[in-house]
Design an enzyme around this catalytic site. Structure first.
Site, PDB file in Angstrom:
ATOM      1  N   ASN A  36     -17.250  30.829 -82.020  1.00  0.00           N
ATOM      2  CA  ASN A  36     -18.628  30.804 -82.530  1.00  0.00           C
ATOM      3  C   ASN A  36     -19.064  32.258 -82.698  1.00  0.00           C
ATOM      4  OD1 ASN A  36     -21.347  30.595 -83.026  1.00  0.00           O
ATOM      5  ND2 ASN A  36     -21.882  29.734 -81.028  1.00  0.00           N
ATOM      6  N   LYS A  96     -21.743  33.362 -83.902  1.00  0.00           N
ATOM      7  CA  LYS A  96     -23.200  33.574 -83.800  1.00  0.00           C
ATOM      8  C   LYS A  96     -23.647  34.470 -84.971  1.00  0.00           C
ATOM      9  CE  LYS A  96     -22.844  32.579 -78.943  1.00  0.00           C
ATOM     10  NZ  LYS A  96     -23.348  32.736 -77.596  1.00  0.00           N
ATOM     11  N   HIS A 127     -26.611  23.913 -80.279  1.00  0.00           N
ATOM     12  CA  HIS A 127     -26.270  25.032 -79.393  1.00  0.00           C
ATOM     13  C   HIS A 127     -27.511  25.401 -78.581  1.00  0.00           C
ATOM     14  CE1 HIS A 127     -25.141  28.994 -77.964  1.00  0.00           C
ATOM     15  NE2 HIS A 127     -23.880  28.653 -78.216  1.00  0.00           N
ATOM     16  N   GLU A 179     -28.768  28.120 -77.857  1.00  0.00           N
ATOM     17  CA  GLU A 179     -29.621  29.154 -78.475  1.00  0.00           C
ATOM     18  C   GLU A 179     -30.538  28.534 -79.521  1.00  0.00           C
ATOM     19  OE1 GLU A 179     -26.389  31.777 -79.486  1.00  0.00           O
ATOM     20  OE2 GLU A 179     -26.099  32.205 -77.364  1.00  0.00           O
ATOM     21  N   GLU A 229     -21.503  23.730 -72.463  1.00  0.00           N
ATOM     22  CA  GLU A 229     -21.819  25.151 -72.366  1.00  0.00           C
ATOM     23  C   GLU A 229     -22.963  25.358 -71.376  1.00  0.00           C
ATOM     24  OE1 GLU A 229     -20.213  27.312 -76.110  1.00  0.00           O
ATOM     25  OE2 GLU A 229     -22.355  27.003 -76.286  1.00  0.00           O
ATOM     26  N   GLY A 282     -22.647  34.387 -72.593  1.00  0.00           N
ATOM     27  CA  GLY A 282     -22.905  35.801 -72.861  1.00  0.00           C
ATOM     28  C   GLY A 282     -23.259  36.598 -71.612  1.00  0.00           C
ATOM     29  N   SER A 341     -18.456  32.544 -71.755  1.00  0.00           N
ATOM     30  CA  SER A 341     -17.660  33.687 -71.302  1.00  0.00           C
ATOM     31  C   SER A 341     -16.164  33.378 -71.169  1.00  0.00           C
ATOM     32  CB  SER A 341     -18.206  34.248 -69.983  1.00  0.00           C
ATOM     33  OG  SER A 341     -19.554  34.669 -70.148  1.00  0.00           O
TER      34      SER A 341
HETATM   35  P1  13P Z   1     -19.836  33.623 -74.909  1.00  0.00           P
HETATM   36  O1  13P Z   1     -18.384  33.275 -75.021  1.00  0.00           O
HETATM   37  O2  13P Z   1     -20.174  34.924 -75.575  1.00  0.00           O
HETATM   38  O3  13P Z   1     -20.335  33.505 -73.496  1.00  0.00           O
HETATM   39  O4  13P Z   1     -20.632  32.523 -75.754  1.00  0.00           O
HETATM   40  C1  13P Z   1     -20.383  31.182 -75.520  1.00  0.00           C
HETATM   41  C2  13P Z   1     -21.066  30.398 -76.565  1.00  0.00           C
HETATM   42  O5  13P Z   1     -22.276  30.300 -76.597  1.00  0.00           O
HETATM   43  C3  13P Z   1     -20.234  29.752 -77.592  1.00  0.00           C
HETATM   44  O6  13P Z   1     -20.970  28.870 -78.360  1.00  0.00           O
END
Ligand code: 13P
Length: 253
Positions: free
Chosen positions: A9, A11, A94, A96, A166, A172, A212
């Site tokens: 992903n 982002k 997601h 976010e 997640e 992150g 992560s």
């Molecule tokens: P990270 O791998 O940067 O922690 O992000 C995970 C994520 O949100 C994947 O959709």
């Protein structure tokens, strides 16, 4: 043989030129399990990524979509628009998007239905906040997301849905759920799906872990029985890292 999906992903990262150069780099590695790899990219990169991945086996997709096929929704992208580009996958819900863009279980449910109708595979994200986990409410929380998100979706369409667990506190942050914590929740999710549908359908679903994940912790996470891969943020921005995670999955297969 265990089924895997190693999905990056991106982002809000990379220009189209950077995306194409990533695609060329990972395609040149000729991964033995390229079919199990996908990149979820910003809308503007999708058409070029589709061309760059053509014939490589690597899949691609979007990170969001609107549930209406067209209309006065300034700034949004519809399922037919994605379909025209030929995407394989689309992330839905997601954390976010739930946190910053007002995504709710109701809109997630409508998006799942619209994507499934168009034969685009949704990658549905669920997961709890740190506060919920500290109060030991994570299973109740995730189960309630699943019940609401899958409302009215028939069992026959389940093979096309990927679920990504997640935990928000692991995204992150560099803080990964331990392999046991990740496995426990992925197994729980499979159990909930088994209860809502049937065990055979649930056993065949792809359930990913995200938060992560990186080349160093992927082998242990991916070797857990209920974890069918990863939804990878930061570590998916480098072709070498995404490829390393894919190769770990290939060894476990
Ligand atoms: P990270 O791998 O940067 O922690 O992000 C995970 C994520 O949100 C994947 O959709």
């Amino acid at each position: 043989m265990k089924k895997f999906l190693i999905a990056g992903n991106w982002k809000m990262h990379k220009t189209t030129a950077e995306a194409v150069s990533f695609a060329e780099e990972i395609a040149a590695m000729k991964l033995p399990n390229a079919e199990d790899v996908a990149v979820l990219a910003p809308f503007t990169q999708l058409a070029e990524l589709g061309k760059a991945f053509a014939g490589t086996g690597i899949k691609f997709g979007a990170q969001n979509v609107h549930f209406e096929p067209s209309g006065a929704f300034t700034g949004e992208i519809s399922v037919p628009m994605l379909k025209e580009i030929g995407v394989d996958y689309c992330i839905v819900g997601h954390s976010e998007r739930r946190e910053y863009f007002g995504e709710t279980d109701k809109t997630v449910n409508l998006k799942l239905k619209a994507l499934l109708e168009a034969d685009i595979k949704p990658i549905l994200c669920v997961g709890e906040s740190l506060e919920v986990r500290e109060g030991k409410g994570e299973q109740t929380f995730v189960a309630s997301q699943l019940v609401a998100d899958f409302e009215g979706i028939p069992a026959a369409l389940l093979p096309n849905v990927v679920i990504a667990y997640e935990p928000i506190w692991a995204i992150g942050t560099g803080k990964t759920a331990t392999p046991d914590q990740a496995e426990e929740m992925c197994a729980f999710i499979r159990g909930v799906m088994g209860g809502m549908y049937d065990n055979k359908t649930a056993d065949e679903m792809l359930i990913l872990y995200g938060g992560s994940m990186k080349p160093s912790n992927a082998p242990e996470l991916l070797s857990k029985p209920d974890i069918n891969g990863g939804l990878i943020g930061g570590a998916s921005l480098k072709a070498a890292d995404l490829a390393a995670i894919a190769l770990s999955a290939n060894e476990i297969k």
